[in-house]
Enzyme design. Structure first.
Site, short mmCIF file in Angstrom:
data_model
loop_
_atom_site.label_atom_id
_atom_site.label_comp_id
_atom_site.label_asym_id
_atom_site.label_seq_id
_atom_site.Cartn_x
_atom_site.Cartn_y
_atom_site.Cartn_z
N ASP A 13 4.79 -1.09 1.00
CA ASP A 13 5.43 -1.62 2.21
C ASP A 13 5.49 -0.61 3.35
O ASP A 13 6.42 -0.62 4.15
CB ASP A 13 6.84 -2.14 1.89
CG ASP A 13 6.83 -3.20 0.81
OD1 ASP A 13 5.86 -3.97 0.75
OD2 ASP A 13 7.79 -3.24 0.00
N LYS A 16 0.77 -1.21 5.68
CA LYS A 16 -0.69 -1.19 5.50
C LYS A 16 -1.35 -2.38 6.19
O LYS A 16 -2.41 -2.24 6.80
CB LYS A 16 -1.04 -1.24 3.99
CG LYS A 16 -0.52 -0.06 3.21
CD LYS A 16 -0.79 -0.22 1.72
CE LYS A 16 0.04 -1.31 1.07
NZ LYS A 16 1.51 -1.05 1.05
N GLY A 40 2.58 -7.91 -0.30
CA GLY A 40 2.91 -8.74 0.86
C GLY A 40 2.59 -7.90 2.08
O GLY A 40 3.25 -6.90 2.32
N HIS A 41 1.53 -8.25 2.79
CA HIS A 41 1.09 -7.46 3.94
C HIS A 41 1.33 -8.26 5.22
O HIS A 41 0.79 -9.35 5.38
CB HIS A 41 -0.39 -7.09 3.80
CG HIS A 41 -0.66 -6.21 2.61
ND1 HIS A 41 -1.91 -5.84 2.20
CD2 HIS A 41 0.19 -5.60 1.74
CE1 HIS A 41 -1.83 -5.06 1.14
NE2 HIS A 41 -0.55 -4.91 0.83
N GLN A 226 0.13 -1.91 -2.59
CA GLN A 226 1.17 -1.05 -3.17
C GLN A 226 1.11 0.36 -2.56
O GLN A 226 0.71 0.50 -1.42
CB GLN A 226 1.08 -1.01 -4.70
CG GLN A 226 1.49 -2.30 -5.39
CD GLN A 226 0.41 -3.36 -5.44
OE1 GLN A 226 -0.70 -3.11 -5.86
NE2 GLN A 226 0.72 -4.57 -5.02
N ARG A 306 15.15 -3.93 0.41
CA ARG A 306 14.48 -2.69 0.01
C ARG A 306 15.49 -1.54 0.04
O ARG A 306 16.32 -1.47 0.95
CB ARG A 306 13.32 -2.36 0.95
CG ARG A 306 12.19 -3.36 0.87
CD ARG A 306 11.10 -3.03 1.89
NE ARG A 306 10.03 -4.03 1.87
CZ ARG A 306 9.35 -4.40 2.94
NH1 ARG A 306 9.58 -3.87 4.12
NH2 ARG A 306 8.40 -5.31 2.84
P1 GDP Z 1 2.62 -3.44 3.67
O1 GDP Z 1 2.91 -4.07 2.36
O2 GDP Z 1 2.36 -1.98 3.56
O3 GDP Z 1 1.56 -4.15 4.47
O4 GDP Z 1 3.98 -3.55 4.51
P2 GDP Z 1 4.92 -4.87 4.65
O5 GDP Z 1 4.28 -5.83 5.56
O6 GDP Z 1 5.35 -5.35 3.32
O7 GDP Z 1 6.21 -4.21 5.28
C1 GDP Z 1 6.21 -3.58 6.51
C2 GDP Z 1 7.20 -4.31 7.43
O8 GDP Z 1 7.45 -3.52 8.57
C3 GDP Z 1 6.66 -5.64 7.96
O9 GDP Z 1 7.75 -6.50 8.20
C4 GDP Z 1 6.01 -5.23 9.27
O10 GDP Z 1 5.94 -6.30 10.21
C5 GDP Z 1 6.97 -4.17 9.74
N1 GDP Z 1 6.38 -3.09 10.55
C6 GDP Z 1 5.15 -2.52 10.45
N2 GDP Z 1 5.06 -1.48 11.31
C7 GDP Z 1 6.24 -1.40 11.96
C8 GDP Z 1 6.77 -0.52 12.94
O11 GDP Z 1 6.13 0.43 13.37
N3 GDP Z 1 8.06 -0.73 13.33
C9 GDP Z 1 8.82 -1.76 12.86
N4 GDP Z 1 10.06 -1.89 13.31
N5 GDP Z 1 8.34 -2.63 11.94
C10 GDP Z 1 7.09 -2.43 11.49
P1 IMO Z 2 2.64 -3.94 -1.00
O1 IMO Z 2 1.13 -4.06 -1.13
C1 IMO Z 2 6.41 -2.70 -2.79
C2 IMO Z 2 6.76 -3.06 -7.16
C3 IMO Z 2 7.73 -4.09 -7.67
C4 IMO Z 2 8.19 -3.43 -8.95
C5 IMO Z 2 6.90 -2.77 -9.45
C6 IMO Z 2 6.16 -3.55 -10.52
O2 IMO Z 2 3.23 -5.06 -0.21
O3 IMO Z 2 3.00 -2.60 -0.54
P2 IMO Z 2 4.69 -5.77 -10.41
O4 IMO Z 2 5.05 -7.15 -10.00
O5 IMO Z 2 3.59 -5.16 -9.61
O6 IMO Z 2 4.45 -5.64 -11.89
O7 IMO Z 2 6.03 -4.90 -10.13
O8 IMO Z 2 6.06 -2.61 -8.31
N1 IMO Z 2 5.74 -3.57 -6.21
C7 IMO Z 2 5.77 -3.36 -4.88
N2 IMO Z 2 6.70 -2.75 -4.11
N3 IMO Z 2 5.29 -3.19 -2.23
C8 IMO Z 2 4.35 -3.79 -2.99
O9 IMO Z 2 3.15 -4.18 -2.51
C9 IMO Z 2 4.58 -3.92 -4.38
N4 IMO Z 2 3.90 -4.46 -5.41
C10 IMO Z 2 4.60 -4.22 -6.52
O10 IMO Z 2 8.80 -4.29 -6.77
O11 IMO Z 2 9.10 -2.42 -8.67
MG MG Z 3 4.40 -5.21 1.45
#
Ligand code: GDP
Ligand code: IMO
Ligand code: MG
Length: 424
Positions: A13, A16, A40-41, A226, A306
Site C-alpha cells: 500500500d 504502487k 488493491g492498487h 504487496q 491500516r
Molecule cells: P498500492 O497497493 O501500493 O497501490 O497502494 P493503495 O492504493 O492500496 O494505497 C495507497 C492509497 O494512498 C490510495 O488510497 C491512494 O489513492 C493514496 N495515495 C497515493 N499516493 C498518495 C499521496 O501522495 N498522497 C495521498 N494523500 N494519498 C496518496
Molecule cells: P498491495 O499490493 C497490504 C497482507 C495481509 C496479511 C498478509 C497475508 O495492495 O500493496 P494474504 O491474503 O496475502 O495471505 O495475507 O499480507 N497483504 C497486504 N497488505 N497490501 C497488500 O497488497 C497486501 N496483500 C496482502 O493484510 O497481513
Molecule cells: Mg494496496
C-alpha cells in the site's frame, strides 16, 4: 526498448498503483507477476477513483497491453467483475489490451473457504490477518502440483478431474478439522463454466508476448504487488503473503529474462501495515492517528484500518539490498504536513547491539527497539506543489535525508492521490 520494475519497499500500500499509472506513459506493456486480489492498487485521475485488484495499473491508458503473468494467482470471478466495472466506467477491455498467461494458477472456491476457515480457527497471536481471498491455499496447490491453471479453462473435463481430486482432501479438512460445510464438486464446475467461456479469449503466451514486445523495441513495465516485508522468504515470516514480492520474481513470474534499466522502489513517507505481525515503528498515539486520518489509511481490499508509524530505514535498507532500486518514488509526503516534529528510525537495538538491517530470526522485529532521529516538520499544505522548489525547506530536507541514507535518488514525489499531484 527497456525494462522497468515498480515494487513496494515496505508492507504494501505504498502507492504502487499510482506510480505504475504514471510510468505507463513510458511503457507499451504492463505485467503483473505475483500476488492476486489480495492487492488493491488505487488510481485517481481527475478526481475519479478506481481500485484494481488483478488487472495491471496501466489499463487506463489507451493502446497499452496489460498482461497477467504465470506468477499471479487469479480468481476468475473477481477478474470478470473487475472487467465489468471497468467497462461500465467506459474503459475498453478486450483481448487486444488484456492477456492472461495459460500458466497462471486459478483461485478456486475451496481455496477461499480454506483460507477463511484457517484464519477463523487461529487465535490471538497466531492469526496472520490474511485478506481471506484464498491466496495462500492456491499457492500451496501450485507447489503441491495439484493446481488448476488458466489454460485448463479450455478443457472442462480436465478441470472436473482436478476439482474432484482436490476436494477429496479439502473437504476432509473443511468438514473434519474446521467443522465447515462440504463443497460440492459439481457446483464448483458449474460456477467455473460461464467464467471459462468469458476468460478463454484472453488466454495467451505471456512469455512470448514480452519477447515480441522487446523485438519491437517496446518498453515493458513490471508491476509488483504487496511489499518487500511481505515477501514469503525475505519478509516478516510468518506474517507475510505467499509469494516472492522482490523484483527478482518479475522474471520467473512472467516467463522472461530481464535486465531492468529502471527499478522504482515505492516508499511511503511513513510506514503502514494491514493485518498482524511485528511493526517496530508503529505509533498508537496522536501521530499514528494523524497519519491514519490524513492518509485515509484504510485497506483498499478489505477496508481494514491500516496500522501507522514512522519511516523505518532498517527495512528500507533491506529493500534496497534485495531489489536494487535505481530510484525512489516517495509517496504521501502531504500526509506529514501539520506534524511539528518527524521521526525516522535509523537503526534498531537488538540484543544489546545496534543493527542497521532487520535481524533474520523469526519474529526478531518484535524484540527490536527503534533508534530515532528527529527532523523538523512543516505546517503548509503541499498538495498543490508541482516543483521541488515549491516544497517547504523541511520537506526538502527530509527528501535529502532519505536519499543519503539509502544512497538512492528520489525522482518522483507524490503529494496527493491524483495523477496530477506529482513532482517529477
Ligand atoms: P498500492 O497497493 O501500493 O497501490 O497502494 P493503495 O492504493 O492500496 O494505497 C495507497 C492509497 O494512498 C490510495 O488510497 C491512494 O489513492 C493514496 N495515495 C497515493 N499516493 C498518495 C499521496 O501522495 N498522497 C495521498 N494523500 N494519498 C496518496
Ligand atoms: P498491495 O499490493 C497490504 C497482507 C495481509 C496479511 C498478509 C497475508 O495492495 O500493496 P494474504 O491474503 O496475502 O495471505 O495475507 O499480507 N497483504 C497486504 N497488505 N497490501 C497488500 O497488497 C497486501 N496483500 C496482502 O493484510 O497481513
Ligand atoms: Mg494496496
Amino acid at each position: 526498448m527497456s525494462n522497468m520494475v515498480v515494487f513496494g519497499a515496505q508492507w504494501g500500500d505504498e502507492g504502487k498503483g499510482k506510480i505504475v499509472d504514471i510510468m505507463t506513459e513510458h511503457a507499451q506493456v504492463i505485467v503483473r507477476f505475483q500476488g492476486g486480489n489480495n492487492a488493491g492498487h488505487t488510481l485517481v485521475t481527475g478526481g475519479r477513483k478506481i481500485i484494481l485488484h488483478l488487472i495491471p495499473s496501466g489499463i487506463l491508458h489507451a493502446d497499452k497491453l496489460c498482461l497477467i503473468g504465470n506468477g499471479v494467482v487469479l480468481d476468475p470471478d473477481v477478474l470478470c467483475r473487475e472487467i465489468d466495472e471497468l467497462v461500465k466506467g467506459g474503459i475498453a477491455i478486450s483481448p487486444v489490451n488484456l492477456g492472461i498467461s495459460k500458466k497462471t494458477h486459478l483461485i478456486m472456491p475451496y481455496h477461499k473457504a480454506l483460507d477463511q476457515a484457517r484464519e477463523a480457527a487461529k487465535s490471538g497471536p497466531d492469526k496472520i490477518g490474511t485478506t481471506g481471498r484464498g491466496i495462500g491455499p492456491c499457492y500451496e496447490d501450485k507447489m503441491a502440483r495439484i493446481g488448476v491453471r488458466a489454460g485448463d479453462l479450455q478443457d472442462l473435463d480436465l478441470i472436473r478431474h482436478k476439482i474432484d481430486k482436490a476436494l477429496l482432501e479439502k473437504n476432509s479438512l473443511l468438514q473434519n478439522l474446521y467443522q465447515q460445510q462440504k463443497i460440492d464438486s459439481r457446483e464448483v464446475l458449474e460456477h467455473i463454466r460461464p467464467l471459462a467461456a468469458r476468460l478463454v479469449p484472453y488466454l495467451t503466451d505471456v512469455s512470448h508476448q514480452i519477447q515480441t514486445a522487446r523485438e519491437n523495441g517496446h518498453t515493458v513495465l513490471f508491476e509488483g504487488a504487496q511489499g518487500v516485508q511481505l515477501d514469503i522468504d525475505h519478509g516478516t515470516y510468518p506474517f507475510v503473503t505467499s509469494s516472492n514480492t522482490v523484483c527478482g520474481n518479475a522474471s520467473a513470474g512472467s516467463g522472461s529474462f530481464y535486465k531492468a534499466q529502471q527499478v522504482i522502489g515505492v516508499v511511503k513517507a511513513y510506514t503502514t501495515r494491514v493485518g498482524q505481525g511485528p511493526f517496530p515503528t508503529e505509533q498508537t498515539n496522536s501521530c499514528g492517528e494523524h497519519m491514519q486520518v490524513q492518509g485515509a489509511e484504510y485497506g483498499s481490499t478489505t477496508g481494514r484500518k491500516r496500522r501507522c508509524g514512522w519511516l523505518d530505514l532498517a527495512i528500507l535498507r533491506e529493500a534496497v539490498r534485495l531489489c536494487g532500486p535505481t530510484e525512489i518514488a516517495l509517496t504521501k509526503l502531504d500526509v506529514l504536513s501539520g506534524l511539528d516534529e518527524l521521526r525516522i528510525c535509523t537503526a534498531y537495538e537488538y540484543l544489546g547491539q545496534k543493527v542497521l538491517y532487520p535481524p533474520q530470526e523469526e519474529n526478531a522485529l518484535k524484540k527490536v527497539l527503534p533508534v530515532y532521529e528527529e527532523l523538523k516538520g512543516w505546517k503548509e499544505d503541499i498538495s498543490m506543489c508541482r516543483k521541488l522548489d515549491d516544497l517547504p525547506e523541511n520537506a526538502r530536507a527530509l527528501i535529502r535525508y532519505i536519499e543519503q541514507a539509502l544512497n538512492t535518488p528520489v525522482r518522483i514525489i507524490s503529494v496527493g492521490p491524483d495523477r496530477e499531484q506529482t513532482i517529477r
